[in-house]
Write a protein that holds these residues in place. Structure first.
Motif, PDB file in Angstrom:
ATOM      1  N   GLY A   1       0.847  -1.376   0.007  1.00 25.38           N
ATOM      2  CA  GLY A   1       0.024  -0.019   0.070  1.00 25.38           C
ATOM      3  C   GLY A   1       0.949   1.387   0.028  1.00 25.38           C
ATOM      4  N   GLU A   2       0.501   2.407   0.259  1.00 23.34           N
ATOM      5  CA  GLU A   2       0.960   3.588   0.099  1.00 23.34           C
ATOM      6  C   GLU A   2       2.096   3.588   0.973  1.00 23.34           C
ATOM      7  OE1 GLU A   2      -0.573   8.104   1.071  1.00 23.34           O
ATOM      8  OE2 GLU A   2      -1.845   6.788   0.099  1.00 23.34           O
ATOM      9  N   ASN A   3       1.766   3.243   2.298  1.00 23.46           N
ATOM     10  CA  ASN A   3       2.811   3.226   3.482  1.00 23.46           C
ATOM     11  C   ASN A   3       2.924   1.800   3.928  1.00 23.46           C
ATOM     12  OD1 ASN A   3       0.254   3.802   4.429  1.00 23.46           O
ATOM     13  ND2 ASN A   3       1.240   5.067   6.030  1.00 23.46           N
ATOM     14  N   LEU A   4       2.734   0.726   3.274  1.00 22.44           N
ATOM     15  CA  LEU A   4       2.691  -0.474   4.073  1.00 22.44           C
ATOM     16  C   LEU A   4       3.487  -1.550   3.202  1.00 22.44           C
ATOM     17  CD1 LEU A   4       1.592  -2.273   6.459  1.00 22.44           C
ATOM     18  CD2 LEU A   4      -0.553  -2.531   4.973  1.00 22.44           C
ATOM     19  N   TYR A   5       4.425  -2.226   3.872  1.00 26.02           N
ATOM     20  CA  TYR A   5       5.239  -3.181   2.946  1.00 26.02           C
ATOM     21  C   TYR A   5       5.189  -4.680   3.939  1.00 26.02           C
ATOM     22  CZ  TYR A   5       7.165   1.244   1.583  1.00 26.02           C
ATOM     23  OH  TYR A   5       7.440   2.374   1.091  1.00 26.02           O
ATOM     24  N   ALA A   6       5.481  -5.557   3.052  1.00 26.60           N
ATOM     25  CA  ALA A   6       5.863  -6.783   3.844  1.00 26.60           C
ATOM     26  C   ALA A   6       7.040  -7.374   3.525  1.00 26.60           C
ATOM     27  CB  ALA A   6       4.933  -8.058   3.058  1.00 26.60           C
TER      28      ALA A   6
END
Ligand SMILES: [Zn+2]
Length: 318
Positions: free
Chosen positions: A46-51
């Motif tokens: 997402g815009e500011n979400l990472y795995a």
């Protein structure tokens, strides 16, 4: 019973790679993955979400002006690499760490993060387990020594907690007696991303840690609750394995319900473990999920034991 000391990272990594039966047969023979060769792989959610995919449990990182919120901290041996990987995605330090449960491959980096000021948040039982010597039986006992105070959760919850940071609402929900007695799943509402911890592994059959309060019934109930949060666009970060969608989590849930019913019926008919294993109650699923960490015969054995226990409970006087 062999006992593996928790500091021997290669051996613990080998368990994840090789599986139960091979290790129970001879842990020294297991092919040990070299943790020094592990490099974190990052996927944007997402815009500011990472795995982040490292050597143990999968990690999620929410970034932004409020500081990063991190879900799970991988193996202790990978802490320096995890720190480096976090700086690649987040300008600000990790402000919060949420543990999905206490296992060493999800909470091993706690001490490193805690020492640098990260506030660790988890279910009440995560703290209890980490304060003591932890024994996880995967065919052999894996022993992890108590976590230093800096690595312990300082905020704990019974049912759940919500974070309101970086423009996101992060809902953390406890699941009773599922993979362990300490599990939580984490839903990033705006990004529509679910981190399941080890309630779900997209690469194979589940590991039910019965010695630490886990149960298949709890796992199935947890999936039903997690699925209720999802829609067709939801991305699911499993405890181990690649990202999937709602359909894969639904298929996994449905598989567990079918296998539990088959084994339960056989137990009711008085079949022995050998007879249940010979009946191959996982037959059409082994191609998809039988090649992971938990091998089919071990998976069947664990459900068999649980169903036997449940049946004995029904028959108990009163
Ligand atoms: Zn686990």
């Amino acid at each position: 019973m062999a006992v593996l000391q928790g500091q021997r990272g290669w051996l613990r990594a080998a368990i994840m790679a090789v599986g139960f039966i091979a290790l129970a047969a001879g842990p020294a023979l297991a092919q040990a993955p070299d943790l020094s060769k592990v490099e974190y792989r990052t996927e944007k959610l997402g815009e500011n979400l990472y795995a982040l995919f490292g050597g143990g449990g999968n990690i999620a990182v929410l970034t932004g002006p409020d500081g990063a919120l991190v879900v799970d901290s991988d193996l202790v041996e990978l802490s320096p690499k995890l720190r480096a990987a976090l700086t690649m995605v987040s300008e600000k330090p990790a402000r919060f760490l949420v543990n999905t449960h206490f296992h060493f491959d999800h909470a091993g980096g706690n001490t490193t993060l805690g020492r640098s000021g990260t506030v660790i948040v988890a279910h009440d039982n995560v703290r209890k387990h980490l304060m003591t010597r932890q024994v996880v039986n995967v065919g052999v006992d894996i022993v992890t020594e108590p976590t230093p105070p800096e690595g312990l959760p300082v905020v704990t919850f019974a049912d759940g907690v919500k974070f309101h940071v970086n423009g996101e609402t992060v809902a953390v929900s406890h699941a009773d007696n599922a993979h362990t007695d300490s599990d939580a799943f984490v839903f990033f509402e705006k990004a529509n991303v679910l981190h399941t911890g080890d309630l779900f592994m997209s690469i194979g059959y589940p590991f039910v840690d019965a010695g630490n309060g886990g149960s298949l019934d709890g796992l199935i109930a947890a999936h039903a609750r997690a699925l209720a949060l999802c829609n067709e666009q939801t991305r699911v970060v499993p405890g181990h394995g690649p990202l999937v969608g709602k359909a894969e989590l639904q298929a996994y849930h449905d598989m567990l319900v079918v296998v539990r019913k088959r084994i339960s019926d056989l137990v009711r008919k008085g079949r022995t473990l050998e007879q249940v294993q010979a009946a191959a109650p996982t037959r059409e699923y082994d191609e998809r999920w039988g090649k992971g960490f938990v091998q089919p015969q071990v998976f069947i054995q664990r459900i068999f034991i649980e169903q036997k226990r449940a049946k004995a409970g029904v028959r108990a006087p009163g």
